[in-house]
Design an enzyme around this catalytic site. Structure first.
Site, PDB file in Angstrom:
ATOM      1  N   GLU A  66      16.838  26.423 -23.125  1.00 37.78           N
ATOM      2  CA  GLU A  66      15.815  27.140 -23.905  1.00 37.78           C
ATOM      3  C   GLU A  66      14.971  28.055 -23.012  1.00 37.78           C
ATOM      4  O   GLU A  66      14.625  29.175 -23.396  1.00 37.78           O
ATOM      5  CB  GLU A  66      14.900  26.132 -24.619  1.00 37.78           C
ATOM      6  CG  GLU A  66      13.772  26.755 -25.421  1.00 37.78           C
ATOM      7  CD  GLU A  66      14.266  27.706 -26.511  1.00 37.78           C
ATOM      8  OE1 GLU A  66      15.050  27.268 -27.362  1.00 37.78           O
ATOM      9  OE2 GLU A  66      13.876  28.891 -26.486  1.00 37.78           O
TER      10      GLU A  66
ATOM     11  N   GLU B 252      10.738  39.217 -10.800  1.00 41.48           N
ATOM     12  CA  GLU B 252      11.681  38.324 -10.125  1.00 41.48           C
ATOM     13  C   GLU B 252      11.584  38.580  -8.617  1.00 41.48           C
ATOM     14  O   GLU B 252      11.094  39.628  -8.183  1.00 41.48           O
ATOM     15  CB  GLU B 252      13.114  38.635 -10.575  1.00 41.48           C
ATOM     16  CG  GLU B 252      13.371  38.360 -12.038  1.00 41.48           C
ATOM     17  CD  GLU B 252      13.365  36.873 -12.360  1.00 41.48           C
ATOM     18  OE1 GLU B 252      14.124  36.122 -11.731  1.00 41.48           O
ATOM     19  OE2 GLU B 252      12.610  36.459 -13.246  1.00 41.48           O
TER      20      GLU B 252
ATOM     21  N   ASP C 172      17.960  41.306 -15.768  1.00 44.50           N
ATOM     22  CA  ASP C 172      17.359  40.083 -16.300  1.00 44.50           C
ATOM     23  C   ASP C 172      17.423  40.097 -17.840  1.00 44.50           C
ATOM     24  O   ASP C 172      17.854  39.113 -18.470  1.00 44.50           O
ATOM     25  CB  ASP C 172      15.899  39.996 -15.805  1.00 44.50           C
ATOM     26  CG  ASP C 172      15.143  38.831 -16.409  1.00 44.50           C
ATOM     27  OD1 ASP C 172      15.300  37.708 -15.910  1.00 44.50           O
ATOM     28  OD2 ASP C 172      14.405  39.049 -17.386  1.00 44.50           O
TER      29      ASP C 172
ATOM     30  N   LYS D 297      19.706  37.717 -20.572  1.00 45.90           N
ATOM     31  CA  LYS D 297      19.122  37.027 -21.732  1.00 45.90           C
ATOM     32  C   LYS D 297      19.798  37.448 -23.033  1.00 45.90           C
ATOM     33  O   LYS D 297      20.096  36.603 -23.876  1.00 45.90           O
ATOM     34  CB  LYS D 297      17.615  37.302 -21.780  1.00 45.90           C
ATOM     35  CG  LYS D 297      16.865  36.680 -20.578  1.00 45.90           C
ATOM     36  CD  LYS D 297      15.455  37.234 -20.459  1.00 45.90           C
ATOM     37  CE  LYS D 297      14.696  36.578 -19.311  1.00 45.90           C
ATOM     38  NZ  LYS D 297      13.436  37.254 -19.004  1.00 45.90           N
TER      39      LYS D 297
END
Ligand code: HSE
Length: 429
Positions: free
Chosen positions: A130, A191, A202, A206
């Site tokens: 999650e 990051e 990134d 996702k």
């Protein structure tokens, strides 16, 4: 429900790992299924680095793989990060040892999710992530669980807080990209390698994960088209605003007859759209389902507290013995998603040119577009600044990406065009 006590090993004690230990320290009664949680081992790159949580009383492991395989670890929490190396080795070791794994590692799941799902399934243990998408704001469980009764059509949103912060600050403060990036790094949003954020990778990790969950596909990061915000200039932000848009880094996934298309790129979003209103480091997501229509989720996409809350929610799922296939279907039945041929897809676009301030230039640009069949929707010219040339901006009506791309290549060759044209899509959301 299982009321056994759970002994967990935590690998990685950066922002999220320290956040999780803080959460567990502050919530000794955290016992979603009756049984308690105790931390029976930790590992990180440095044992002595100052941290917000004292680890001196916790058993220390130098090797994440040894922690993942330790006999007194029932559940392995991987918060190291990175698609390969120690994170992957340790997750594999835990799954092979029959231990449930909870991770916040989007790169690992986006790049190796299918093989890890197969491993988890072979050993009969859950693999949960999650916290990998939108930090503490629920997205994975929404798609994997709450919306499982619908047929999802598309997902699009803002999945990188650093880029959203940078774009928001560039607009509100009139500041250049590099200056705001340095601030984002100071604030701890970015990051370790800012290319992951500003290069769009990134967000691509996702959206690859959400696409796999939404469309029951094996995640295929390599098929995701990625463009970051590093080429977005303050001028584009201002010009877009004059035209009624805000530039956002939009990650999207949709299913059509052509297959599953997944992409990340800077897009123009109408100023009154909820995604245009999500400012600062917020994340936001639209999900469209055949039965449900559209829903909108917005919240923190990073940070110790929110992300640790998402890790804790996954730990709770392990403790309550909640079980689902990692990507909706058994690992052997996941379909593949390959790169979609975009040449036939249609877009509306924003095109910014820097041209010589002389007669006939605009006519030449319009002629090239007209000959290619690209219809101009709006046109804007700003008075020349101190720099050489004058910026002109236009938006197009709907046009095939291939046609537009060819027309822009031709425009770029015109002697009065002083720098590479800047092309961005107008979001279809
Ligand atoms: N660096 C990420 C972001 C947070 O800026 O959204 C963790 O995924």
């Amino acid at each position: 429900m299982s009321s056994q006590d759970w002994r967990i090993g935590v690998a990685g004690l950066g922002t999220v790992g320290s956040g999780l230990l803080t959460f567990l320290g502050e919530n000794p009664g955290f016992a979603p299924a009756g049984g308690k949680v105790s931390v029976t081992g930790v590992t990180a790159r440095s044992r002595t680095r100052p941290r917000p949580y004292d680890i001196s009383n916790l058993p220390w492991f130098d090797d994440p793989v040894a922690l993942a395989s330790a006999p007194d670890v029932d559940l392995f929490v991987e918060l190291i990060g990175g698609s390969d190396g120690p994170a992957k080795a340790a997750v594999e070791a835990a799954l092979k040892a029959g231990k449930p794994v909870v991770t916040a590692n989007k790169a690992l799941i986006a790049e190796h999710g299918a093989e890890l799902a197969a491993l988890a399934e072979a050993h009969g243990v859950p693999l949960l992530f999650e916290a990998a998408v939108m930090g503490g704001t629920p997205a994975v469980k929404v798609v994997r669980e709450a919306l499982v009764g619908d047929e999802l059509l598309s997902i699009s949103g803002i999945l990188n807080g650093t880029c959203n912060f940078i774009l928001s600050e560039m607009e509100s403060g009139g500041r250049a990209f590099a200056e705001v990036l340095a601030e984002a790094q100071r604030l701890g949003y970015a990051e370790a390698d800012p290319t992951m954020d500003v290069g769009g990778f990134d967000a691509a990790h996702k959206i690859t994960i959400l696409a796999a969950l939404a469309f029951s596909c094996a995640p295929n990061f390599a098929a995701c088209e990625v463009e970051g915000i590093d080429q977005v200039e303050l001028l584009d932000i201002r010009m877009a605003k004059d035209l009624g848009y805000r530039i956002k880094l939009i990650a999207s996934a949709d299913r059509s007859e052509a297959g599953v298309g997944v992409r990340v790129h800077p897009s123009l979003v109408p100023l009154d759209h909820p995604l245009a209103q999500a400012g600062g480091a917020l994340n936001a997501l639209f999900i469209e389902g055949r039965r449900l229509g559209r829903i909108f989720i917005q919240g923190a996409g990073a940070g110790a507290g929110p992300t640790a809350a998402a890790v804790a929610a996954d730990i709770a799922d392990v403790m309550t013995a909640a079980r689902r296939p990692v990507f909706q279907r058994p690992a052997g039945e996941l379909t593949a998603f390959a790169a979609v041929d975009r040449s036939r897809s249609e877009v509306r676009a924003y095109l910014r040119l820097l041209v010589k301030d002389e007669p006939g230039v605009i006519a030449a640009v319009s002629e090239t577009l007209a000959e290619a069949g690209v219809s101009i929707e709006s046109f804007l010219q700003k008075p020349a600044a101190e720099t050489e040339g004058v910026p002109i901006v236009l938006t197009t009506h709907q046009v095939s990406e291939a046609v537009l791309s060819e027309a822009v290549t031709q425009i770029a060759r015109h002697p009065a065009v002083l720098q590479a044209p800047r092309l961005m899509r107008i979001a279809r959301i």
